[in-house]
Write an enzyme that holds these catalytic residues in place. Structure first.
Site, mmCIF file in Angstrom:
data_model
loop_
_atom_site.group_PDB
_atom_site.id
_atom_site.type_symbol
_atom_site.label_atom_id
_atom_site.label_comp_id
_atom_site.label_asym_id
_atom_site.label_seq_id
_atom_site.Cartn_x
_atom_site.Cartn_y
_atom_site.Cartn_z
ATOM 1 N N SER A 683 -28.866 -68.330 2.467
ATOM 2 C CA SER A 683 -28.408 -67.683 3.403
ATOM 3 C C SER A 683 -28.878 -66.424 3.505
ATOM 4 C CB SER A 683 -26.763 -67.204 2.772
ATOM 5 O OG SER A 683 -26.209 -66.631 3.893
ATOM 6 N N ASP A 756 -22.757 -76.638 9.048
ATOM 7 C CA ASP A 756 -22.640 -75.157 8.447
ATOM 8 C C ASP A 756 -21.610 -74.408 9.569
ATOM 9 O OD1 ASP A 756 -22.980 -72.423 7.812
ATOM 10 O OD2 ASP A 756 -25.351 -72.601 7.395
ATOM 11 N N HIS A 790 -22.018 -74.635 4.673
ATOM 12 C CA HIS A 790 -22.994 -73.592 4.399
ATOM 13 C C HIS A 790 -23.401 -73.660 2.780
ATOM 14 C CE1 HIS A 790 -25.085 -69.790 4.756
ATOM 15 N NE2 HIS A 790 -24.407 -69.312 3.850
#
Length: 816
Positions: A683, A756, A790
């Protein structure tokens, strides 16, 4: 030399055109691959059971956890609408985690018993004790339905009380902590929702559009985040309404009956005495630009039979969202019940119209209204900064939390609820990012309503504080007595090396009995009964090490300084039987996540404990220590801005300085070969990785998972950055690796979940960045994981991710 704004825009246009070009060559058709056996063993490690202690501190529930999901599990039909991910087969949330068995034992760890009467293929979620600990309830998910079950601790015979629960809004509403149902204070009754029995077959929107999809703004200023999984057309609206509509129900210990009308309910919260319900109902019009929790919502009070008594607030559709630190919507917010009263509702309203820049004496007003809810609300207490929370105690004492996110301030005050404004007294004040200065939180215990209120001791003269106890030696959790009159604290207990021990429950301060979770570098976490006075401990659980293959791996907290003097640290992991003199410096992986600070001293504080057991998540790079790599884990990467200087004003320079300091320290220790270091992150850590490969040549390669690389695609801010692209275009340009794809000279592996749904990290971020890098001749590989969000969940995906990463490291780092 800085580029002009024209130059920035011109460069951006060129790079975007590169990103939009399609490259056919270099694509691979690849089946899922497996990493080395040692990695598979870590990924498939036995899952330690979840532990739940009964409210009366008499029993412990052990909830068995299964292995990882499979890609087949993730491939079930999934509806992605209104900010939700729905499993249409069960009318619940998709990608749910489950437990597969329940055992109950006494609080001292004896008398282990299995629950009987359970169905096969058990998928438990939402395990919740009744307020007195005599019963528990849970849901069981089948292929086509979600069931509600209850069990009495006396005989441990489980029975099903309802089918077809509707849990579509469980994660978004106030049900998120209770599994989609709530016990009442009588310890018999449960509030829950079921699918509307008269809703008919699922709508089938026409594939032929009836017209265009139109959005409009009429001059109102407002920003929306880059939300995903939104409604896209009228057909999506029909589907959302169909699956989100439910019928509230009550189980009274003997049977089930309806309460109130059907609707789309994001929250149904019973009053402490169980006589009333606070209900939040989602209304039309629905929106294409924000998730369902910004749709019009009516919050009202019902009696327990479902009759509406009073509307507290009709919230309009909110598409223009507040932007900036401490900016809130005008109007009521933060609805709830006083924990110390039978039926007193509360909410908060901004006195500055939601604008923290407006000069006012008080920012927020806290209102209350008592049953039977026929009069006007009472102005209870006001705060000079933003209201955060109240921890209720008794009729004479409560604790108020307030503060401002912009300066990270937190103010804690006591007050007398019978005379709140004039009795307000400062207890403590600190910065939320100052871990060393955090005084902890006041401990709470359950009252007669089953709600948590302040725990008083010594004739109500003292409160109990518990906290992480962060220090230069790492976290050392504590229990302290707080003198209400003087504000002085007395330490009752603190975690001591070589163990990391944290408080789970306080059984009795008078008897000096607490339940802790205790672990060390070699011993996995287990629950213990501890006598604070004698120091005697006895084990409640006896969980074994789930990672025998990692025995012998060494762990060390390493401290060092950045070139500008800021204190930094990382946790060093070295392979078992590694001999520095014999084996020499190792190939190394540095894994980090940048964080913003406005105080250099806070930025240099140590987080975590050097004595904690190494728990290795299935996707963690820590397992690479079995392949001969040194791992610099949780490396501190502070981005500091003080005074008028914002943290991100020096983002790139500070990233490089952090990396240089970490590498230099590891090289100085003799464990790292400076020519064989990889950097990686997930991330925002992936964003960091791309920037480091862009603006330095410190690393042999990089691994970037699920990142965002073009900040113009998040133009209204990201992380803690509140300036927009239009306010700070050069900042967005400088911080975007996509804009500097021509500078990357070292190999970078990009990994991203195709599904995601994290705000800001659209899969297109990695796709376009790959195209830009390839267009400039960089060595780059893009791996898109099917069905993954994610965070990656399927066993096949995680094993393949490890295979990809190790292939990359072996080629470009270890054998570099």
């Amino acid at each position: 030399m800085k580029k002009s704004l024209f130059g920035i825009i011109s460069s951006a246009i060129i790079i975007v055109l590169l990103g939009l070009s399609q490259f056919i060559q270099g694509q691979e058709s690849l089946i899922y691959q497996l990493p080395p056996e040692a990695i598979i063993e870590v990924v498939d490690a036995w899952q330690t059971p979840s532990v739940s202690i009964s409210p009366d501190n008499s029993f412990v529930a052990l909830l068995e956890r299964p292995g990882l999901k499979t890609i087949e599990d993730l491939s079930r039909e999934e509806l992605r609408i209104a900010g939700l991910r729905i499993d249409p087969a069960t009318n619940g949330t998709s990608r749910q985690s489950y437990q597969t068995g329940i055992s109950i034992m006494k609080i001292d760890g004896t008398g282990l018993r299995k629950v009987t009467g359970l169905p096969s293929n058990l998928k438990i979620s939402g395990f919740t004790w009744s307020n007195d600990g005599s019963k528990f309830a849970f849901t069981n998910t089948t292929a086509k339905s979600i069931e509600l079950w209850v069990c009495d601790v006396s005989d441990l015979k489980a029975k099903k009380i309802a089918d077809n629960l509707n849990q579509v809004l469980v994660r978004g509403g106030r049900y998120s902590r209770s599994g989609g149902f709530t016990w009442l204070s009588d310890n018999q009754s449960i509030i829950f929702q079921v699918v509307d029995s008269e809703r008919g077959p699922r709508p089938k929107p026409s594939s032929t559009p009836a017209g265009p999809v139109v959005q409009e703004n009429r001059g109102k200023r407002g920003a929306a985040r880059t939300f995903q999984d939104l409604l896209k057309n009228p057909g999506d609206k029909m589907i959302f309404e169909y699956f989100a509509t439910s019928q509230p129900m009550i189980y009274d210990g003997s049977g089930v009956m309806q309460i109130g009308p059907g609707g789309i309910y994001s929250s149904i919260s019973p009053s402490p005495d169980g006589h009333y319900l606070m209900v939040s109902e989602v209304l039309k019009p629905f929106s294409y630009v924000v998730p369902y929790y910004y749709f019009p919502t009516k919050t009202s009070i019902w009696d327990i039979k479902g009759k509406e008594l009073k509307v507290l607030y009709d919230m309009p559709l909110r598409e223009n969202l507040p932007r900036g630190f401490d900016v809130v919507f005008p109007g009521p917010r933060s609805f709830g019940w006083r924990a110390d009263k039978p039926a007193t509702a509360y909410w908060v309203e901004a006195l500055d119209e939601g604008n923290p820049k407006k000069e006012v004496e008080y920012r927020d007003q806290f209102y209350t209204i008592e049953a039977p809810f026929q009069g006007d609300p009472v102005e209870f207490i006001a705060t000079k900064t933003r209201f955060s929370n109240i921890t209720w105690g008794n009729e004479n004492f409560a604790v108020l939390y307030e503060g401002m996110r912009k300066d990270r301030s937190r103010i804690v005050s006591s007050f007398d609820p019978s005379n709140p404004m004039t009795s307000k007294k400062l207890m403590m004040e600190y910065k939320t990012d100052d871990r060393y200065g955090n005084p902890g939180r006041f401990y709470t215990s359950r009252n007669n309503y089953g709600r948590r209120v302040l725990l008083f001791t010594d004739k109500s003269k003292f409160l109990i504080l518990t906290g992480q106890g962060s220090s230069p030696e790492g976290d050392r959790p504590f229990i302290r007595k707080y003198n209400i009159q003087s504000g002085e604290t007395t330490e009752l207990w603190r975690s001591e090396a070589p163990f990391y021990e944290s408080v789970q429950e306080i059984i009795s301060i008078k008897k000096n009995l607490v339940i802790t979770s205790r672990q060390s570098k070699k011993l996995p976490p287990n629950y213990y009964l501890r006598n604070l006075k004698s120091g005697k401990i006895s084990a409640i659980t006896k969980f074994e090490n789930p990672y025998p293959s990692l025995e012998g791996v060494t762990k060390e907290l390493v401290k060092y300084k950045r070139a500008d003097g800021i204190d930094l640290s990382f946790t060093l992991y070295l392979p078992a039987e590694y001999d520095k003199e014999k084996d020499g410096p190792l190939p190394t992986v540095l894994w980090a996540y940048p964080r913003e600070y406005e105080d250099a001293k806070a930025a240099g504080q140590v987080s975590g404990s050097p004595y904690s057991f190494t728990r290795v998540r299935a996707g963690s790079i820590l397992s690479y220590v079995t392949q001969g790599y040194a791992i610099l884990s949780n490396a501190a990467f502070p981005i500091v801005g003080e005074g008028e200087v914002k943290p991100n004003d020096g983002f790139v320079e500070q990233l490089v300085a952090n990396a240089e300091a970490a590498i230099n320290k590891a090289v100085e220790m003799g464990v790292t070969d400076p020519k064989r270091v990889a950097v990686g992150g997930h991330s925002y850590g992936a964003f960091m990785t791309a920037n480091l490969l862009t603006h330095s040549r410190l690393f042999a390669a990089g691994i970037a998972e699920s990142g965002a690389y073009n900040r113009t695609l998040t133009p209204f801010g990201f992380q803690s950055e509140r300036r927009t692209y239009w306010e700070a275009p050069e900042l967005y340009y400088t911080m975007s690796p996509f804009m500097h794809a021509d500078l990357v000279k070292d190999p970078i592996l990009l990994i991203h979940g195709i599904a995601d749904n994290n705000s800001g990290t659209f899969p297109i971020q990695s796709k376009r960045y790959f195209s830009a890098l390839k267009g400039h001749g960089a060595t780059v590989r893009l791996v898109m994981l099917p069905m993954e969000s994610h965070g990656y969940a399927a066993r096949e995906s995680l094993l393949h991710k490890h295979w990809e990463t190790l292939q990359w490291l072996e080629k470009y780092v270890k054998n570099h």
